[in-house]
Scaffold this active site. Structure first.
Site, short mmCIF file in Angstrom:
data_model
loop_
_atom_site.label_atom_id
_atom_site.label_comp_id
_atom_site.label_asym_id
_atom_site.label_seq_id
_atom_site.Cartn_x
_atom_site.Cartn_y
_atom_site.Cartn_z
N TYR A 17 1.90 12.07 2.29
CA TYR A 17 2.32 11.39 3.52
C TYR A 17 2.31 12.38 4.67
CZ TYR A 17 5.26 8.04 6.21
OH TYR A 17 5.76 7.14 7.13
N CYS A 18 1.61 12.04 5.75
CA CYS A 18 1.57 12.85 6.97
C CYS A 18 1.11 14.26 6.64
CB CYS A 18 2.94 12.81 7.65
SG CYS A 18 2.99 13.59 9.29
#
Length: 606
Positions: A342-343
């Protein structure tokens, strides 16, 4: 304001602007001044004791330097400057003329109106009262004029123009008349109605928030007392089964009799805490994945301090991702794993996959990337904070403690949406004197993390500044990395309104991987676009062909689907390998239970 009329010629009710009890009002003003003294003392004391160093000089210097380049263009030719000034002042004169005509009973259209969704000017007196209506229109005209100066200035490089537009947006948002007591009718009326008690409460909250920030303002966006980790946030049952210097590995309790043979390892960002994926049972992606037959493992990153100063990306890969894979294998016996990043956790995962490909490490069989950038050409507004001068200043600041203080990163993220995440709370808390409502997302947002110096410097330089990962110039463990070596299937999720990892940026990154890429775009932004459980039936997502060619062309041909992308991802995962085995429980295979989920690292606050 006695003779001012509204837009229909009627006189507004001015009683709401008259102090009814001057004695009580004066008493509350005195109390407010007393609380203001406490706030000032809370700010000064740690500086006098040498416990706090101000870090505003470098950012302010960059703002002045950037905006001076815009000014040079407009002031270098007197005719150009005169034309710009004339345009602004003529708009002021039209607004003034319209105000006079309106007071005489004539109906006149505003020359400018707030953007759709702008909540700052919702009170009826922004339109009915000629004084506040004038302020509103003059502000909107000035703000848009200032933005046009940046957009129309010639000779600026893209980065300078991006920075200038961002800084002008911050300045104009801060200068809104809605942010000040005497220029906001709603605040003015509330102050009169309570005889200034709201200001006393607000100044008391300001002092408390400066104390909580150790001499800096820690803006409260939610009632933090209403939440507790493991009680009503991050509640999915699980165990910490392994711990390194930079990560705890959590294994969650199964909720089905059978599970996918391939375990699922989630690599969240270290810029904030993992429980964004486990906010509450209704929003939790982790809980949903467990209930859909995944054996879920999550990396919970340490909140670093001076001991972690030299922990760089190689350390985070070895002591986080590789350590996680080793833990999964020990706990389940499986060497085939599905991974999620994530990210920035996805950027780290992508770099690790390129490194693993060179090393022959093949345990990750599929990767899912949530709002992840690998190509930073079209990176979001965080790119404003990244150039050589700013990185050098940041590295100098980090060298003293060995880390970047979490409040600085949190402030940067809040500035990206200051109109939503800063000024409404300044007004609500310190002028209205109201406690913010409990909101789990903003509780998480306030739970900031520090960044180890080596890690953060490497990230800024190799990703935002030099874009080394897609140039084949990123080096880890002595290897030059190439995403073309990553041949495994990838599910690449972008979010349409993402201001941190724009959908275009995620799309352009697809071309560098060497395997099959499924590009999906969700509705909403960086958080809500990911944390969108199917039961809510909110937003939508788009699927289409291969992520090649121009992004606009892909989007024009893409198919829109209502609701969440989660079920679409589940089908994609099952297509990779749908084999099932009996459910596994934490502690099996002689794994030691170190703590209950959500663990100990996540509980360290800054």
């Amino acid at each position: 304001m006695d003779n001012q009329g509204d837009k229909s010629g009627k006189t507004p009710n001015l009683d709401n602007y008259v102090v009814k009890d001057p004695e009580a009002f004066a008493r509350n003003v005195a109390h407010m001044i007393e609380q203001a003294g406490k706030a000032a003392s809370a700010w000064v004391e740690p500086r006098e004791k040498g416990l706090k160093r101000d870090t505003l000089a470098d950012p302010i210097t960059d703002v002045v330097k950037t905006l001076s380049k815009v000014s040079e263009y407009w002031l270098s030719e007197p005719a150009r400057a005169l034309e710009a000034q004339t345009k602004l002042f003529s708009s002021y004169m039209v607004i003034w003329s319209n105000s006079i005509r309106r007071m005489s009973g004539e109906e006149v259209e505003d020359i400018v109106t707030p953007d759709k969704g702008d909540k700052r000017f919702a009170d009826e007196d922004w339109g009915k009262n000629a004084f506040f209506d004038f302020l509103k229109q003059a502000y909107l005209v000035t703000a848009r004029w200032a933005g046009d100066l940046v957009e129309n200035a010639e000779g600026l490089d893209d980065h300078t123009r991006h920075k200038a537009a961002f800084y002008v947006k911050q300045i104009t948002t801060a200068a809104s008349p809605s942010n000040f007591l005497l220029t906001n009718p709603e605040l003015y009326k509330e102050t009169v109605a309570s005889n200034g008690e709201n200001l006393v409460r607000g100044m008391k909250m300001l002092a408390e928030d400066i104390v909580a920030g150790g001499g800096d303002l820690r803006l409260r966006q939610s009632d933090l007392t209403k939440f507790a980790l493991g009680d009503n946030v991050a509640t999915t049952p699980g165990k910490v089964i392994a711990r390194s210097e930079v990560a705890e590995i959590i294994q969650y309790e199964p909720a089905t009799k059978e599970v996918f043979k391939r375990p699922l390892l989630i690599c969240p960002p270290w810029i904030n805490k993992f429980y964004i994926l486990d906010l509450n049972p209704e929003k939790s992606f982790i809980k949903w994945a467990v209930e859909h037959g995944h054996t879920v493992f999550v990396i919970s990153w340490v909140n670093p301090d001076h001991r972690h100063a030299m922990k760089d990306w190689t350390a985070y890969i070895n002591e986080g991702l590789r350590f996680g894979l080793d833990t999964v294998e020990k706990a389940t016996g499986e060497k085939a794993v599905n991974a999620i990043g994530y990210c920035v956790g996805g950027t780290l995962l992508s770099a690790a996959l390129a490194l693993f490909a060179k090393e022959g490490e093949e345990r990750i069989k599929s990767a899912t990337l949530f709002t992840t950038q690998v190509d930073f050409t079209h990176a979001g507004d965080l790119k404003v904070f990244v150039d050589e001068d700013q990185i050098q200043a940041l590295e100098k600041a980090m060298s003293a403690e060995g880390y970047l203080d979490g409040t600085r990163m949190a402030t940067a993220f809040n500035m990206l949406r200051s109109g939503d995440l800063i000024w409404p709370y300044v007004v609500n808390n310190y002028m209205r004197g109201r406690d913010p409502v409990p909101f789990d997302l903003l509780y998480w947002n306030a739970d900031a993390t520090r960044m180890s110096a080596a890690n953060h410097s490497y990230y800024l330089r190799n990703c935002y500044l030099d874009n080394n990962l897609v140039r084949g110039m990123m080096q880890l463990a002595g290897e030059n990395l190439s995403l073309a070596d990553v041949k495994i299937p990838i599910y690449n999720l972008a979010a349409k309104e993402d201001h941190i990892a724009p959908a275009l940026s995620v799309f352009t990154g697809c071309r560098y991987f060497g395997g099959d890429i499924t590009y999906v775009m969700s509705g909403s932004g960086h958080i809500a676009g990911v944390v969108n459980p199917p039961a809510k039936n909110k937003y939508q997502y788009w699927t289409g062909g291969k992520p090649i060619g121009a992004f606009d062309e892909w989007l024009a041909k893409a198919k829109e689907h209502p609701g969440s992308w989660w079920n679409h991802w589940e089908k994609w995962i099952e297509a990779q390998d749908g084999a099932r085995v009996p459910a596994r429980k934490p502690g099996e295979n002689h794994m030691e239970i170190l703590a209950e989920a959500p663990g100990t690292y996540v509980r360290v606050r800054v």
